[in-house]
Scaffold this motif. Structure first.
Motif, PDB file in Angstrom:
ATOM      1  N   LEU A 116      40.338  13.171  -6.186  1.00 35.09           N
ATOM      2  CA  LEU A 116      41.793  13.161  -5.973  1.00 35.09           C
ATOM      3  C   LEU A 116      42.559  13.269  -7.285  1.00 35.09           C
ATOM      4  O   LEU A 116      43.680  13.767  -7.321  1.00 35.09           O
ATOM      5  CB  LEU A 116      42.199  11.887  -5.249  1.00 35.09           C
ATOM      6  N   ARG A 117      41.950  12.757  -8.385  1.00 32.55           N
ATOM      7  CA  ARG A 117      42.651  12.811  -9.663  1.00 32.55           C
ATOM      8  C   ARG A 117      42.586  14.181 -10.310  1.00 32.55           C
ATOM      9  O   ARG A 117      43.287  14.442 -11.289  1.00 32.55           O
ATOM     10  CB  ARG A 117      42.077  11.749 -10.621  1.00 32.55           C
ATOM     11  N   GLN A 118      41.717  15.057  -9.776  1.00 33.37           N
ATOM     12  CA  GLN A 118      41.617  16.396 -10.363  1.00 33.37           C
ATOM     13  C   GLN A 118      42.884  17.197 -10.102  1.00 33.37           C
ATOM     14  O   GLN A 118      43.583  16.980  -9.113  1.00 33.37           O
ATOM     15  CB  GLN A 118      40.448  17.162  -9.738  1.00 33.37           C
ATOM     16  N   GLN A 119      43.107  18.148 -11.005  1.00 29.63           N
ATOM     17  CA  GLN A 119      44.222  19.060 -10.787  1.00 29.63           C
ATOM     18  C   GLN A 119      43.831  20.033  -9.685  1.00 29.63           C
ATOM     19  O   GLN A 119      42.676  20.448  -9.614  1.00 29.63           O
ATOM     20  CB  GLN A 119      44.439  19.840 -12.067  1.00 29.63           C
ATOM     21  N   SER A 120      44.778  20.419  -8.840  1.00 35.44           N
ATOM     22  CA  SER A 120      44.406  21.401  -7.823  1.00 35.44           C
ATOM     23  C   SER A 120      44.480  22.792  -8.444  1.00 35.44           C
ATOM     24  O   SER A 120      45.284  23.069  -9.316  1.00 35.44           O
ATOM     25  CB  SER A 120      45.310  21.286  -6.606  1.00 35.44           C
ATOM     26  N   ASN A 121      43.614  23.649  -7.969  1.00 35.34           N
ATOM     27  CA  ASN A 121      43.375  24.946  -8.592  1.00 35.34           C
ATOM     28  C   ASN A 121      44.050  26.043  -7.779  1.00 35.34           C
ATOM     29  O   ASN A 121      44.291  25.902  -6.589  1.00 35.34           O
ATOM     30  CB  ASN A 121      41.855  25.173  -8.638  1.00 35.34           C
ATOM     31  N   LEU A 122      44.349  27.154  -8.450  1.00 31.96           N
ATOM     32  CA  LEU A 122      44.931  28.288  -7.733  1.00 31.96           C
ATOM     33  C   LEU A 122      44.292  29.556  -8.272  1.00 31.96           C
ATOM     34  O   LEU A 122      44.194  29.744  -9.481  1.00 31.96           O
ATOM     35  CB  LEU A 122      46.442  28.323  -7.959  1.00 31.96           C
ATOM     36  N   THR A 123      43.834  30.421  -7.373  1.00 30.33           N
ATOM     37  CA  THR A 123      43.257  31.688  -7.816  1.00 30.33           C
ATOM     38  C   THR A 123      44.326  32.760  -7.810  1.00 30.33           C
ATOM     39  O   THR A 123      45.465  32.523  -7.402  1.00 30.33           O
ATOM     40  CB  THR A 123      42.119  32.122  -6.895  1.00 30.33           C
ATOM     41  N   GLU A 124      43.923  33.956  -8.253  1.00 32.09           N
ATOM     42  CA  GLU A 124      44.877  35.059  -8.274  1.00 32.09           C
ATOM     43  C   GLU A 124      44.994  35.654  -6.871  1.00 32.09           C
ATOM     44  O   GLU A 124      44.000  36.045  -6.279  1.00 32.09           O
ATOM     45  CB  GLU A 124      44.384  36.125  -9.246  1.00 32.09           C
ATOM     46  N   ALA A 125      46.200  35.685  -6.354  1.00 27.66           N
ATOM     47  CA  ALA A 125      46.501  36.279  -5.050  1.00 27.66           C
ATOM     48  C   ALA A 125      45.570  35.830  -3.932  1.00 27.66           C
ATOM     49  O   ALA A 125      44.902  36.637  -3.303  1.00 27.66           O
ATOM     50  CB  ALA A 125      46.491  37.798  -5.138  1.00 27.66           C
ATOM     51  N   PRO A 126      45.483  34.528  -3.678  1.00 22.52           N
ATOM     52  CA  PRO A 126      44.687  34.104  -2.517  1.00 22.52           C
ATOM     53  C   PRO A 126      45.494  34.271  -1.237  1.00 22.52           C
ATOM     54  O   PRO A 126      46.701  34.511  -1.287  1.00 22.52           O
ATOM     55  CB  PRO A 126      44.452  32.622  -2.793  1.00 22.52           C
ATOM     56  N   ASP A 127      44.801  34.176  -0.113  1.00 25.19           N
ATOM     57  CA  ASP A 127      45.508  34.112   1.165  1.00 25.19           C
ATOM     58  C   ASP A 127      45.839  32.643   1.377  1.00 25.19           C
ATOM     59  O   ASP A 127      45.074  31.893   1.976  1.00 25.19           O
ATOM     60  CB  ASP A 127      44.595  34.642   2.276  1.00 25.19           C
ATOM     61  N   LEU A 128      46.984  32.229   0.835  1.00 27.72           N
ATOM     62  CA  LEU A 128      47.256  30.805   0.663  1.00 27.72           C
ATOM     63  C   LEU A 128      47.217  30.036   1.981  1.00 27.72           C
ATOM     64  O   LEU A 128      46.656  28.941   2.044  1.00 27.72           O
ATOM     65  CB  LEU A 128      48.611  30.622  -0.020  1.00 27.72           C
ATOM     66  N   LEU A 129      47.786  30.614   3.018  1.00 30.21           N
ATOM     67  CA  LEU A 129      47.849  29.911   4.304  1.00 30.21           C
ATOM     68  C   LEU A 129      46.449  29.543   4.785  1.00 30.21           C
ATOM     69  O   LEU A 129      46.139  28.386   5.062  1.00 30.21           O
ATOM     70  CB  LEU A 129      48.557  30.789   5.336  1.00 30.21           C
ATOM     71  N   ASN A 130      45.572  30.545   4.863  1.00 26.35           N
ATOM     72  CA  ASN A 130      44.222  30.287   5.356  1.00 26.35           C
ATOM     73  C   ASN A 130      43.429  29.404   4.409  1.00 26.35           C
ATOM     74  O   ASN A 130      42.616  28.594   4.831  1.00 26.35           O
ATOM     75  CB  ASN A 130      43.480  31.607   5.566  1.00 26.35           C
ATOM     76  N   TRP A 131      43.672  29.592   3.118  1.00 28.64           N
ATOM     77  CA  TRP A 131      42.934  28.823   2.126  1.00 28.64           C
ATOM     78  C   TRP A 131      43.237  27.349   2.247  1.00 28.64           C
ATOM     79  O   TRP A 131      42.368  26.504   2.152  1.00 28.64           O
ATOM     80  CB  TRP A 131      43.300  29.344   0.725  1.00 28.64           C
ATOM     81  N   ARG A 132      44.509  27.037   2.443  1.00 28.33           N
ATOM     82  CA  ARG A 132      44.906  25.633   2.572  1.00 28.33           C
ATOM     83  C   ARG A 132      44.525  25.082   3.931  1.00 28.33           C
ATOM     84  O   ARG A 132      44.179  23.904   4.063  1.00 28.33           O
ATOM     85  CB  ARG A 132      46.422  25.505   2.365  1.00 28.33           C
ATOM     86  N   LEU A 133      44.598  25.925   4.965  1.00 24.47           N
ATOM     87  CA  LEU A 133      44.337  25.451   6.318  1.00 24.47           C
ATOM     88  C   LEU A 133      42.851  25.203   6.572  1.00 24.47           C
ATOM     89  O   LEU A 133      42.494  24.293   7.318  1.00 24.47           O
ATOM     90  CB  LEU A 133      44.834  26.477   7.338  1.00 24.47           C
ATOM     91  N   ALA A 134      41.981  26.037   5.953  1.00 29.33           N
ATOM     92  CA  ALA A 134      40.564  26.009   6.326  1.00 29.33           C
ATOM     93  C   ALA A 134      39.930  24.617   6.228  1.00 29.33           C
ATOM     94  O   ALA A 134      39.278  24.175   7.179  1.00 29.33           O
ATOM     95  CB  ALA A 134      39.786  27.026   5.501  1.00 29.33           C
ATOM     96  N   PRO A 135      40.118  23.867   5.101  1.00 29.73           N
ATOM     97  CA  PRO A 135      39.499  22.534   5.059  1.00 29.73           C
ATOM     98  C   PRO A 135      39.992  21.631   6.179  1.00 29.73           C
ATOM     99  O   PRO A 135      39.190  20.937   6.822  1.00 29.73           O
ATOM    100  CB  PRO A 135      39.920  21.990   3.692  1.00 29.73           C
ATOM    101  N   ALA A 136      41.298  21.684   6.454  1.00 29.83           N
ATOM    102  CA  ALA A 136      41.839  20.829   7.509  1.00 29.83           C
ATOM    103  C   ALA A 136      41.279  21.234   8.869  1.00 29.83           C
ATOM    104  O   ALA A 136      40.920  20.382   9.693  1.00 29.83           O
ATOM    105  CB  ALA A 136      43.353  20.912   7.512  1.00 29.83           C
TER     106      ALA A 136
END
Lengths: 201, 304, 101
Positions: free
Chosen positions: B52-72
């Motif tokens: 939880l203390r780690q910084q969250s990462n961002l790649t170049e041009a991800p499909d943000l919606l699916n990327w964030r939704l998939a773990p949930a």
């Protein structure tokens, strides 16, 4: 039918239609497959509301697998694999829009002028048991025919997609299509009788 | 159980069992390296805090919606899987007439979600992991469905409570001996562990999870554990009689059986090496799939 | 949730599917159009079964047969695409012109 059911129905119905429409608007093939999956899941949920638990969940289950395979094939065969470049790959666009609208209007008109029977399924009906008894009872011949058809489909698919055929390899002498009509084939050309003799397999 | 108690039991079961797997994993790793485990019980919680203390990462041009939704979504699917499992004869969160089919949908959608997770990060290693996972995950899922249909045969029902009822005299693990081992493979595949870790393996620098950190990673790792819990609970229910047992109350029996199955699963995931995906595919289609067919025929003959 | 509403949704799905089938150049996208049309058919069948036919089991059977049709369509479709791709290295309907004159 309760208000909650009604609201759920309209939400699912909108999801089914909107995601079905977006399938043909998105650039990414993977997104297109999964939008279609969303449309199917929404229809499966409507089936649950209609009191068909087996059919509804089986639709979600089957379409999950089908659309996954669809996405794989998409990426495999498209020129724009990840679908990150914008592109429009349509032909006879106006005609198609017209045909789509005509189909909708025609079906809707037929539906609005027809007087359908009002005979809802009884709330205590054992629909899953009914279906099972029907599949392996009176309609067994139909069910088994579907099964044999699927078997035939598997055989046909393997024959159609195999590389080796009666008349030699299926990909013999095949070249990529030109980028413009009548132009040179796209991509790398096969080396013409190169003297190196290196073959990497 | 009232609905509220039932929901709380469900949450406690998921969290508790996920923690239990993490402890088992830690103990196993310590034993293998021949060192004393340091604070084995609290270690999973430390790890949560670290992530939880780690910084969250961002790649170049991800499909943000699916990327964030998939773990949930992955965690949610695991949760719906556990909801199918009855804690006692009268307490089941999702009492579906077609529970087994719903479990099949959970499996199918899990494959979709894992693929989405790897694809949407827009990075090579993630995509390779996603591709490999689909190739392995789909046939393993088919095997598990055959095995589950076989288990539904003696119960003459697709509802999970009915399947438990049918095991009063004889557990399915004895009636259909091939069922449980084949189903355990599904557990490894759904949560990609050990020999079936084709999605998030070390050779791909964590594959589909190679680009995530922070909260998304925490949810993803929890979801993997929760999915293993769901399969273990399902295995205990479908093959080991679920809450059935003498003296002790039903929920406790379920807990015990799930815990035993989880020990088995953890052992399998640490003892066996992963083979190359193509050889695994051959193994699945040539050896395991026919075994699942034999299981189905066997169940049919016994039911006759 | 009346039968009319359900059939309207089904008709919309069929209309969109027909548009996709006719307009897409890629074979896989074309198949998505076909699938969407079958989706509408499935919804209409279950709608009729549930609200107009009083839950006769054969109504559910029709839906099962529709699903089988979907599976056949997918399987043969992908096999054909594979065959076309081997021959033309493209997944475009325009690449198949040998039957034209």
């Amino acid at each position: 039918m309760s208000v909650v059911d009604d609201m759920a129905f309209w939400i699912f119905a909108l999801t089914a239609i909107v995601s079905g429409w977006r399938v043909f608007c998105t650039d990414s093939m993977v997104r297109a497959s999964f939008l279609l999956l969303a449309s199917f899941i929404a229809v499966g949920l409507i089936m649950l509301l209609l009191g068909a638990p087996y059919l509804g969940i089986a639709t979600i289950f089957m379409m999950g697998v089908e659309m996954m395979v669809m996405a794989l094939f998409m990426v495999m065969y498209m020129m724009n694999p990840a679908g990150l470049n914008p592109m429009v790959m349509v032909h006879q666009h106006r005609f198609s829009i017209g045909a789509g609208i005509a189909a909708f209007v025609g079906l809707a008109a037929v539906m609005l002028v027809t007087d359908f029977a009002d005979n809802p399924v009884a709330s205590d009906a054992r629909v899953v048991t009914d279906l099972g008894k029907e599949l392996l009872g009176d309609s067994m011949l139909i069910f088994e025919t579907a099964g044999v058809t699927l078997l035939a489909t598997m055989v046909a698919s393997v024959i159609l997609s195999s590389r080796s055929g009666r008349f030699g390899p299926a990909d013999e002498g095949s070249v990529p299509p030109p980028l413009e009509p009548g132009g040179q084939p796209a991509g790398r050309l096969p080396e013409e009788g190169g003297g190196h003799g290196h073959h990497h397999h | 159980m009232t609905p509220i108690v039932l929901t709380m039991t469900w949450v406690a079961f998921l969290l508790g069992m996920a923690w239990y797997i993490a402890v088992l994993d830690g103990l196993w790793a310590a034993a293998r390296e021949g060192r004393q485990p340091r604070a084995p019980l609290a270690n999973p919680l430390y790890r949560c805090a670290t992530i939880l203390r780690q910084q969250s990462n961002l790649t170049e041009a991800p499909d943000l919606l699916n990327w964030r939704l998939a773990p949930a979504l992955y965690a949610g699917l695991a949760g719906t899987g556990v909801a199918l499992v009855p804690f006692s004869s009268a307490s089941v969160l999702a009492d579906l007439e077609v529970g087994i089919v719903w479990w099949g949908a959970v499996e199918a959608l899990t494959v979709v979600v894992v693929f989405l997770h790897g694809w949407s990060a827009n990075s090579q290693l993630g995509l390779i992991g996603a591709y490999r996972y689909v190739a392995i995950g789909l046939p393993v899922m088919l095997i598990s469905m055959f095995v589950l249909i076989a288990a539904a045969l003696p119960a003459e029902s697709l509802a999970v409570p009915k399947i438990i009822e049918s095991q009063h005299e004889l557990w399915n693990v004895i009636r259909q001996p091939l069922g449980l081992p084949l189903f355990l493979l599904l557990g490894l595949s759904l949560s990609f562990r050990g020999p079936f870790n084709y999605a998030d393996s070390a050779d791909l620098a964590d594959g589909t999870a190679s680009e995530i950190s922070g909260a998304a990673r925490l949810v993803w790792e929890f979801a993997r554990l929760a999915m293993l819990v769901a399969t273990a609970a399902m295995a205990a229910t479908v093959f080991l009689g679920g809450y059935l047992g003498p003296v002790l109350p039903g929920p406790l029996w379920l807990l015990l059986k799930t815990a035993v199955v989880l020990v088995l699963l953890v052992a399998l995931s640490h003892l066996f090496a992963r083979i190359s995906p193509s050889r695994m595919l051959t193994l699945i289609w040539i050896v395991l799939m026919p075994l699942a067919f034999i299981d189905l025929v066997w169940a049919g003959l016994v039911a006759l | 949730m009346t039968l009319t509403a359900i059939l309207l949704v089904a008709a919309a799905l069929i209309g969109i599917g027909l548009y996709g089938t006719l307009s897409q150049q890629s074979f896989v996208m074309l198949m998505m159009g076909l699938e969407l049309m079958l989706n509408g058919v499935l919804l209409a069948a279950v709608g009729f079964w549930s609200l107009a036919a009083g839950g006769v089991p054969t109504g559910q059977l029709l839906a099962i047969v529709t699903m089988a049709v979907m599976a056949v369509e997918m399987s043969v479709g992908f096999a054909l695409i594979t065959a076309v791709y081997r021959n033309r290295q493209a997944d475009m309907t325009e690449s198949l012109g040998t039957m034209k004159h």
